[in-house]
Scaffold this active site. Structure first.
Site, PDB file in Angstrom:
ATOM      1  N   PRO A 161       0.803  -1.223   0.000  1.00 45.16           N
ATOM      2  CG  PRO A 161      -0.112  -1.072   2.144  1.00 45.16           C
ATOM      3  CD  PRO A 161       0.589  -2.018   1.216  1.00 45.16           C
ATOM      4  CG  ASN A 162      -0.267   4.425   1.242  1.00 42.35           C
ATOM      5  OD1 ASN A 162      -1.217   4.941   0.654  1.00 42.35           O
ATOM      6  ND2 ASN A 162      -0.347   3.981   2.480  1.00 42.35           N
ATOM      7  NE  ARG A 176       3.638   7.235   1.373  1.00 39.53           N
ATOM      8  CZ  ARG A 176       4.070   6.127   1.970  1.00 39.53           C
ATOM      9  NH1 ARG A 176       4.572   5.147   1.246  1.00 39.53           N
ATOM     10  NH2 ARG A 176       3.996   5.982   3.257  1.00 39.53           N
ATOM     11  CE1 TYR A 236       8.726   5.007   2.873  1.00 41.48           C
ATOM     12  CE2 TYR A 236       7.371   6.973   3.060  1.00 41.48           C
ATOM     13  CZ  TYR A 236       7.734   5.730   3.516  1.00 41.48           C
ATOM     14  OH  TYR A 236       7.111   5.196   4.606  1.00 41.48           O
ATOM     15  CG  ASN A 264       8.266  -2.050   0.249  1.00 42.04           C
ATOM     16  OD1 ASN A 264       7.706  -2.143   1.326  1.00 42.04           O
ATOM     17  ND2 ASN A 264       8.943  -0.971  -0.117  1.00 42.04           N
ATOM     18  CB  ALA A 283       1.423   0.150   6.149  1.00 40.29           C
ATOM     19  CG  HIS A 322       5.184  -2.259  10.284  1.00 39.22           C
ATOM     20  ND1 HIS A 322       6.548  -2.489  10.389  1.00 39.22           N
ATOM     21  CD2 HIS A 322       5.036  -1.306   9.331  1.00 39.22           C
ATOM     22  CE1 HIS A 322       7.176  -1.694   9.536  1.00 39.22           C
ATOM     23  NE2 HIS A 322       6.284  -0.973   8.890  1.00 39.22           N
ATOM     24  CG  ASP A 377       0.076 -17.133   8.239  1.00 41.15           C
ATOM     25  OD1 ASP A 377       1.174 -17.129   8.842  1.00 41.15           O
ATOM     26  OD2 ASP A 377      -1.024 -17.145   8.844  1.00 41.15           O
ATOM     27  CD  GLU A 380       9.897  -7.707   4.990  1.00 42.27           C
ATOM     28  OE1 GLU A 380      10.007  -6.844   5.873  1.00 42.27           O
ATOM     29  OE2 GLU A 380       9.395  -8.838   5.185  1.00 42.27           O
ATOM     30  CG  HIS A 411      11.133  -2.463   4.511  1.00 41.32           C
ATOM     31  ND1 HIS A 411       9.769  -2.386   4.417  1.00 41.32           N
ATOM     32  CD2 HIS A 411      11.424  -3.683   5.013  1.00 41.32           C
ATOM     33  CE1 HIS A 411       9.245  -3.521   4.866  1.00 41.32           C
ATOM     34  NE2 HIS A 411      10.232  -4.324   5.219  1.00 41.32           N
ATOM     35  CB  ILE A 412      12.192   2.918   0.192  1.00 45.04           C
ATOM     36  CG1 ILE A 412      11.729   2.181  -1.070  1.00 45.04           C
ATOM     37  CG2 ILE A 412      12.880   4.234  -0.160  1.00 45.04           C
ATOM     38  CD1 ILE A 412      10.607   2.862  -1.825  1.00 45.04           C
ATOM     39  CB  SER A 413      12.511   4.423   5.114  1.00 44.32           C
ATOM     40  OG  SER A 413      11.526   3.586   5.692  1.00 44.32           O
ATOM     41  NE  ARG A 473       9.958   5.863   8.600  1.00 52.00           N
ATOM     42  CZ  ARG A 473       8.957   5.726   7.760  1.00 52.00           C
ATOM     43  NH1 ARG A 473       8.968   4.761   6.864  1.00 52.00           N
ATOM     44  NH2 ARG A 473       7.939   6.561   7.788  1.00 52.00           N
ATOM     45  NE  ARG A 490       6.313   4.555   9.827  1.00 56.07           N
ATOM     46  CZ  ARG A 490       5.271   4.548   8.999  1.00 56.07           C
ATOM     47  NH1 ARG A 490       5.064   3.508   8.229  1.00 56.07           N
ATOM     48  NH2 ARG A 490       4.462   5.580   8.944  1.00 56.07           N
TER      49      ARG A 490
END
Length: 157
Positions: A9-10, A17, A22, A73, A76, A79, A86, A97, A99-101, A106, A110
């Site tokens: 998402p996002n 954003r 990001y 990725n 959200a 978390h 699963d 996996e 993550h950009i940040s 953070r 997170r």
């Protein structure tokens, strides 16, 4: 070799954003860079993005028997989503996996990744370059798996 790139998402809002977190690159620009690198190495990429948890779970399940690995990725959902965790465990494909940040620098909520337990490895905090790193890592992992499988077949003969 075929790899699925699943975005949560996002991430469709990258470049708009929170550029301070990001960066300025859009998701499309990240995917174009990945395509360029993959093409040089004979790798086919399949891209998918959804803001909906169930669609991400469905996509992960569709990967079984169709791709050799997953770059994900979960955004959200990293978390919160036991369902995505699963699904990754169920298909048991090599998974990186991304993550950009740096999620560990953070907010406290997170800093815990539920989905990481079903991933082969996690790359965080390198910006969009993390996707390139994931592609290299997953290519190596899949190549090693294929070599082991071929060696086992040859021993069985």
């Amino acid at each position: 070799m075929k790899i699925a790139v699943i975005q949560g998402p996002n991430l469709n809002m990258l470049g708009v954003r929170e550029k301070n977190v990001y960066g300025p690159m859009t998701l499309e620009q990240i995917h174009e860079q990945m395509k360029s690198s993959a093409a040089q190495n004979g790798i086919e990429l399949e891209f998918f993005q959804s803001n909906l948890e169930g669609e991400i779970v469905d996509k992960i399940q569709e990967c079984l028997g169709e791709v050799q690995g997953i770059i994900i990725n979960p955004a959200a959902y990293t978390h919160t989503s036991i369902a995505i965790r699963d699904a990754l465990a169920a298909v048991a494909l090599p998974t990186v996996e991304v993550h950009i940040s740096n999620i560990y620098k953070r907010e406290e909520f997170r800093q815990k990744s539920i989905t990481a337990a079903s991933s082969t490895g996690v790359i965080a905090g390198f910006g969009p370059f993390g996707y390139h790193m994931a592609l290299i890592a997953l290519t190596q992992i899949c190549t090693e798996i294929k070599a082991i499988e071929e060696a086992q077949k040859n021993q069985a003969k």
